[in-house]
Design a protein around this motif. Sequence first.
Motif, PDB file in Angstrom:
ATOM      1  N   ASN A  78      -5.858  -1.239  -8.220  1.00  0.00           N
ATOM      2  CA  ASN A  78      -5.260  -0.564  -7.074  1.00  0.00           C
ATOM      3  C   ASN A  78      -6.209   0.541  -6.639  1.00  0.00           C
ATOM      4  O   ASN A  78      -7.407   0.514  -6.976  1.00  0.00           O
ATOM      5  N   ASN A  79      -5.698   1.502  -5.910  1.00  0.00           N
ATOM      6  CA  ASN A  79      -6.509   2.652  -5.465  1.00  0.00           C
ATOM      7  C   ASN A  79      -5.911   3.953  -5.983  1.00  0.00           C
ATOM      8  O   ASN A  79      -6.046   5.000  -5.336  1.00  0.00           O
ATOM      9  N   SER A 102      -2.719  -2.348  -3.088  1.00  0.00           N
ATOM     10  CA  SER A 102      -3.559  -1.257  -2.575  1.00  0.00           C
ATOM     11  C   SER A 102      -2.806   0.059  -2.680  1.00  0.00           C
ATOM     12  O   SER A 102      -2.930   0.940  -1.825  1.00  0.00           O
ATOM     13  N   HIS A 160       0.844  -1.190   0.000  1.00  0.00           N
ATOM     14  CA  HIS A 160       0.000   0.000   0.000  1.00  0.00           C
ATOM     15  C   HIS A 160       0.881   1.243   0.000  1.00  0.00           C
ATOM     16  O   HIS A 160       2.098   1.158  -0.089  1.00  0.00           O
TER      17      HIS A 160
END
Length: 805
Positions: free
Chosen positions: A413-414, A390, A368
């Motif tokens: 993903n973000n 992430s 992340h």
Amino acid sequence: MSNFNVKSNKLVLEFIGKSLLFCTITYLAYAVPSGNNETDLHALLHFKSKIVHDPFNIMNLWNESTNHCTWYGITCNFSNNGRVISLILSDQLLTGTVPPSIGNLTFLTKLNLRNNSFHGEFPQQVGNLQHLQHINISYNVFGGNIFGNLSQCKELSILSAGHNNFTGTIPSWIGNFSSTMSLINLAVNNFHGSIPNEVGYLSSLTLLALNGNHFSGIIPLSVFNISSLYFFTVSQNNLHGTLPFDVGTTLPNLETFAGGVNSFTGRIPESLTNASRLQILDFAENGLIETLPRKFSRLPLLGRLNFEDNKLGSGKVGDLDFLDSLVNCTSLQVLGLAGNNFGGYLPSSVSNLSTQLNTLTVGANKLHGSVPIGIGNLVNLTLLELEENSFSGHVPYTIGILQNLETLALRVNNFSGPIPFSLGNLTRSTGLLMEENDFEGNIPSSLGNCKKLLMLTLHYNKLNGTIPREVLALDSLSISLDLSHNLLEGFVPMEVGNLVNLGKLDLSYNRFSGTIPATLGSCLSLEFLHLQGNSFEGNIPSTFQDLRGLEDLDLSFNNLSGKIPQFLGMFQELHHLNLSCNDFEGEVPKNGIFKNVTSFSVDKNSKLCGGVSELNLSACAVKEHSSSGKFLAPKIVAPSKKTSATTTTKDLELQISYLEIARSTRGFSEENLIGTGSFGSVYKGVLSGDGTIVAVKVLNLEQRGASRSFIDECQVLRATRHRNLLKIVTAISSVDHQGNDFKALVFEFMPNGNLDDWLHPRINSVEYDQTKRLSFIQRLNIAIDVACALEYLHHSSELQLSIVI
């Protein structure tokens, strides 16, 4: 075996082979023995007779007019009556079989047939060659069991039989070659069974390549004691077990150590960092656990480190801290860590990895945070895979510096914010995979610079605006263009027709409007076309009849209308068709895909009828084909009585505006065009007030005489009343949205189509309707009715006309 080592070994062997061959031939030119060995001669001639394809005409050089010791690829021993000791025909693309008579070359020490197309069983008689030292028959199509009789070849040191179709097992007697065997290559065959413990007796072995077979069980511990091994690969088998903790100590000379695509478990031995010569370490697709050693700085020659698809990592912060030690591996080209359980952040030290790095994969982990902006330092990257994590924040604009990048995978993903405009600098890219993120804003027009792009996937984001025409100009797109599930809007540009090589186009679930571009019919490679969930209107373009390769077509949840084209039933590859939730009308076809209700859907189209019985639609009304039918009056040249244009248009005006006419014809779209003439075009229209279907003749006022024609037609048609002449509904004299004069005539619509199509049906047309067959009597009646209408216009109407037919 890695491509890198295969290529290196090939170059070395070719250099040595050619050098030796040159020296041999040079010597032979001056030292041909006076006595020939007839046994060897006949064996070679028999070998030649089995060659069925010889693109370089090598066998033409094997001519009995010269001594066989001078033939290409042959070396003789002149101290032993000229007996053949070497047969080297590698890389000649020869096709044929190897006859049993090769076993008569009893003094042969080297047999090299590498990289040809020899097939059939490798002759067991090779086992008679007791002086044989080197066998290289890799990259052929040999079958059978190569180990059938080789136990008699006591001096064998090189056995290279990779990339064939050999079967069987490795026999235990292989250990009898403990003092001679230095190389065993059995890669990419169909061997099975376990690796015998006796392989560990081969104390002089330097290369053991068993990859690409069906070996099972564990690797005997004795093999890990062959300290001379520098190349050891068992990838792509069915092996299991753990790697010895001291493998890097017992095999100190390792340069290549690969065991990918097996079922190995346990930890990665720390001792591997003691093998300072290690260049390739690849154990992808296994079940290895915990993490990687943190002392990679001891491996300065490391070029490939691949542990993709294992169970490495704890899913927590710090899992990738070992990357810090890789900074000193200045030769690193491949780093594969995807498909594991690594957690935490991508360390900033990734930016300091070798500038030789061409592959970096960390996808499908639990990472992340943001991607370090320094990733742009890795200027030789060709593959960057960050997918299925992430990661959040903006994609670093520095990725645009990576101009060697061929594939960029950011999918799932973000990531947020706009897609960097700098990605247009990735002119070598073939794949940009960015779906399932939170990207917003417009699709950068700079992507049109990526002239090699094969795949662009941006679906499931929050992108808005229109599709850049520059992107649709990428005729390189051949795999997929997926822009579905965004907020894109407006018309789809006609440039979409440039995608002539595209296999998949998905624009579904956006806010597109207008008609489906007819230019899509130029995309002849389309197999998958999804346009559902938009606001497209009008007919299915007739140009779609050229998309014969379609397998999946979804036009559901739009505002499409008109009839379902018959040609869709002629698409032999079409196995899924969804036309539901539109405004189609008329009869559902019964041919092709329309025979199987599980393959298509026309639900929620209330004006449809007919089709196969399983649809439970109402029966279509029976058409009554009149023998005459109404038709437009012939073109008027000049009336014999004049009336002012103002009076004529006023008598006919029903207060229909230009806007209403434009809407009723869907902006005078090509799909609504019925026909054209010298003074204008005729369109099908649907009036919004009561849904009346009309035919709208729009005058081309730039054509000389068009205005005069409008006045004449208004005057004449106001006064004509005849059963075989079309009734005029109204006339329009107004201006369009640009302030230009606009004139049109509105007639009642004849649903049975053009009389010309009935009289002269185009039999070769895709939409040829076999019901349009007129008998001789029907054709005669039509001719009589036309004559009656002309007689009326000439003699019986209020205005006697001069008419041109």
